[in-house]
Every structure is written in structure tokens, then in C-alpha cells.
Write an enzyme that holds these catalytic residues in place. Sequence first.
Site, PDB file in Angstrom:
ATOM      1  N   LYS A 232       0.847  -1.192   0.000  1.00  0.00           N
ATOM      2  CA  LYS A 232       0.000   0.000   0.000  1.00  0.00           C
ATOM      3  C   LYS A 232       0.877   1.235   0.000  1.00  0.00           C
ATOM      4  CE  LYS A 232      -3.197   2.802   2.698  1.00  0.00           C
ATOM      5  NZ  LYS A 232      -3.958   3.001   3.941  1.00  0.00           N
ATOM      6  N   GLU A 282      -8.447  11.928  12.233  1.00  0.00           N
ATOM      7  CA  GLU A 282      -7.541  10.870  12.694  1.00  0.00           C
ATOM      8  C   GLU A 282      -6.640  11.316  13.841  1.00  0.00           C
ATOM      9  OE1 GLU A 282      -4.330   7.688  10.797  1.00  0.00           O
ATOM     10  OE2 GLU A 282      -5.352   9.133   9.520  1.00  0.00           O
ATOM     11  N   GLU A 326      -7.072  -2.748   2.520  1.00  0.00           N
ATOM     12  CA  GLU A 326      -6.313  -1.547   2.846  1.00  0.00           C
ATOM     13  C   GLU A 326      -6.327  -1.297   4.354  1.00  0.00           C
ATOM     14  OE1 GLU A 326      -6.588   3.315   2.174  1.00  0.00           O
ATOM     15  OE2 GLU A 326      -7.862   1.968   0.983  1.00  0.00           O
ATOM     16  N   GLU A 461     -12.042  10.544  -4.863  1.00  0.00           N
ATOM     17  CA  GLU A 461     -11.952  10.521  -3.403  1.00  0.00           C
ATOM     18  C   GLU A 461     -11.214  11.750  -2.891  1.00  0.00           C
ATOM     19  OE1 GLU A 461      -9.749   7.894   0.061  1.00  0.00           O
ATOM     20  OE2 GLU A 461     -10.789   6.817  -1.539  1.00  0.00           O
ATOM     21  N   LYS A 465     -12.475  14.868  -0.382  1.00  0.00           N
ATOM     22  CA  LYS A 465     -11.768  15.281   0.822  1.00  0.00           C
ATOM     23  C   LYS A 465     -11.317  16.738   0.765  1.00  0.00           C
ATOM     24  CE  LYS A 465     -10.125  10.586   1.807  1.00  0.00           C
ATOM     25  NZ  LYS A 465      -8.942   9.671   1.779  1.00  0.00           N
TER      26      LYS A 465
END
Length: 474
Positions: A232, A282, A326, A461, A465
Site C-alpha cells: 500500500k 484521525e 487496505e 476521493e 476530501k
Amino acid sequence: MLTLSSELEGKRDLQGLTEFLDYCSQVAREDAHFKIASITLEVDHIDPLAVLEQIYEPNELHLYVEHPALQLAVAGAEAIVSGNFSGKDRFDQARRFGKNILRHCIAIGDVDIAFGGPHFFCSFTFFDDAVSGDPFPSTTVFLPRWQVSRRGGVYAAVANVRVDPECDPIPLADKVWRAHRRFRSFSYGEIGSAEATPPFVPVAVRETGENGAFENSVRRALERIDSGTYEKIVLARAVDLQSTQALVPLASLNALRIRYPGCYAFSVGNGGGYSFIGASPERLLSVGNGRVHTEALAGSAARGLTAQEDARLANLLLKSEKDIREHRHVVASIVRRLRHLGLDPQVSRRPELLQLRNVQHLRTPLRADLPNRLHVLDIAAELHPTPAVGGTPRSPAMRDIQSLEGIDRGLYAGALGWYDGRGDGELIVAIRSALIKGSWARAYAGAGIVTGSDPTKEMQETEMKLDPIVKALH
């Protein structure tokens, strides 16, 4: 750090404060080294962002973090001591910097309440070494002159004062006393008296790089994933925006904290006119009460316009083979790195949904009991950057991020937060963010690339964001 909280009982007046600062000056003369006098008072309701708006100076360092849903907010401004560090051991350098300063701190007042006593505010860029000319050093740590905070229903104001061996304590005491009186009953002005901030009107929005560069980078990354270079990698893109008027970063921040109460709204100032703001979903980690808490956040989907559409998109995310794979990469990496520190992390059996206003993510909380020897920055050094913003394996992914992206990340996807004299603290991951100076802004967003990723969808995506931060700019 020497704590003298009992000495202030019955002396919470200007005379008592003067006597305390005179004592600090005496100790400074004995040690031939300046002392930091830290005075904490519990106060009535106070809004740290509103306070920061009033005391904000563009030529001073500041750091602000708020999570409205967790009833957490803290602001620190005007450094009385600061340090900049770089290199692979920068987290350790930052920890030792704070330890050395704390040897000369004398704390007094309500030091046992939430955010009581001296706290160090810190920011770490994504890479260990900042690019020449970057507005933010790779690591900044500072002890603020003023700190205001809220945790739950507890509000605190902290003043940190440098006391030199031959200083006169009377003017110092007077300044601190006047400031604490102001914080005890902070005035925000008359309702409706503030001028409305004009809306942000960009006159130019430009991709930082050639059109199609991001999708091409995704394709190149997929080739390297197929060849086994890594499993990844997270690739970011940025857009530059230019307005007809100067932007007001703290007004944009207020918009973000209102619209995204489930995120960490943040602002960092470099003291040179640059601000870095955002609303991150996060947390890198938090340490307190003998435990460490962290999380894996990876896998994304849009929100639906109706309840049924929203539930359908959530169900697709929870069953998405690509997103679950992921997400597992991130969980496995965090577990491995915590165990490398001798910790035994507890992990939820399956990911949960973190549903924000415009996007939903897969999230897995992790926690572990903590030996006394570990400082929050010791753990941060092991975790940063997680595969949620970097990749796995880490080293080849980090190397290719620099060659594939074509942008300077700076603080984007870096870590920022605070730590105290016990080694407790909290750091968040600085994503969904923008760098601002004057009438110019650069907004960042990224996407995790694994086998099965589609360049067009990954581009979509990042657009999803980027939208919140662009709309919040004022």
C-alpha cells in the site's frame, strides 16, 4: 519539575503571586539558570478559539486543537522557550528538550486539573527533514506564554513566565495577575459587534502539477504494487487557491469546527505569517492514566443524500474487499509497531464506521496498558507515519511518495499536539488541511492505493476530501 500547589492556598492574590515569583528568582540565582514559573487557575467557561482570536499575533507561534464531540479544546500562544529539530531522532530530541526545560519549571496553582501545569506544544512534518524554504521546520516544540483549555466541564488558564536570576518580580506578577483576572471572566465583546468575515472568493484554483499527474502517479504506484515493492502507498495531491482579499485562518477554523464536530479542528502558526489549519478525523495516539489509545483509519466512501442511500454506501464500504484489505494493512502495522515497544495492544474484532458530514471511514480502535518508562513521543516515533498516510512496508513507500507525488507535503499528514511533564499527551494526524498566507492557500488531500485501486475513483476521493477545506476558507 517542582510543584508548589500547597504554597498558594490562602494566597491567591497579587501579593502571593509576587512572593512566588520572588522565590523563583531566588532559586534562579542559586542555580545560575533562569526558571519557568507556571501558574494554573481553574476558570469559568472559556472558549480557547475565541481567546486565540483576541490574542493572536502573526509573528508569534501558536497551536490550537479542538474536538467538539469530545469536549476537548486547547490553545497555546507566544513561545517563551522553543526548539527546532530534524532527522530520524527528532521525536527523541523533542522529548529531551522538554525534559531539560522541566528541570527548571516551578508550578503552582490548580496543577492537578485537566491541562493543569506546563504543556509543550509540538508539530512534526511528514518527513524527518523539511525541504529548504519550507515555512515550517521538520519539528517545532514550544512552551507557550499563555495556555487556555477545556476538557469536559473543566476550564483552565495557564501562564508560563521566564524568571531570570536578577529580575524584578513586581512587574512580572502584575502582568500575570492582570491576565488571569481577564481569563477568569473573559469578555468576548458585544453580541453582533464583530464584523462579518467576507466569504472566500477564489480568483484562481490551480492544480500543483500538470493535469492528470495524480492519476498517472496512481498508475505507476499500482505497477510497483504488482511487482511487490509494497502493499500500500498513500498518494496526495494539492490545489493552490488565490483570493482577492486576505484570508482569515481562524475564521476558517471556526467554520470547520462547527461543520465537523467529529473531527480535530487545528491551527498551527509558524510566527512568520503562515498558518496551517484543518479538520482531521484521525488521532495518531493519546497517552494518559497509564494507557495508550490509537486507531487505524483507512477505507473511505461518500455519504448518501437519503438514509437509504447512506446505509447502502456504508454497507458497501463494510463489505468492500479492496477497502478492508487496505484497512487491515494499517491495523497490522500499528499492532506490529506497538509490540515492538513491548506493548500488548487490544484490537477490536472488526472495523466500525466513522461517519462524518461528507465522508465515512473504516475505523479500528487500539489500546494498551503502558509501562511508566514510555513517553508519548517514544510511541509517536514508532507509529509515525502510519500506513493510513504513508504506506506499508514503510521504507519503500516513503521513498516513492517523494518521487511520485511531485508536491512538498510539509506538515500535511504530519503529527501535531502536546505533551506534559508526566509524558502524557495527544497527537493528531494533520490531514484534510490547508497552508495559508495572505490571500493564498494550498489545500491537500490523499488516498490509499492498493491492488484494485482505480485512478479515476482515487481522484474522486481526493476531490471529496478537498471540498470541506476549500468551502471553509474565508
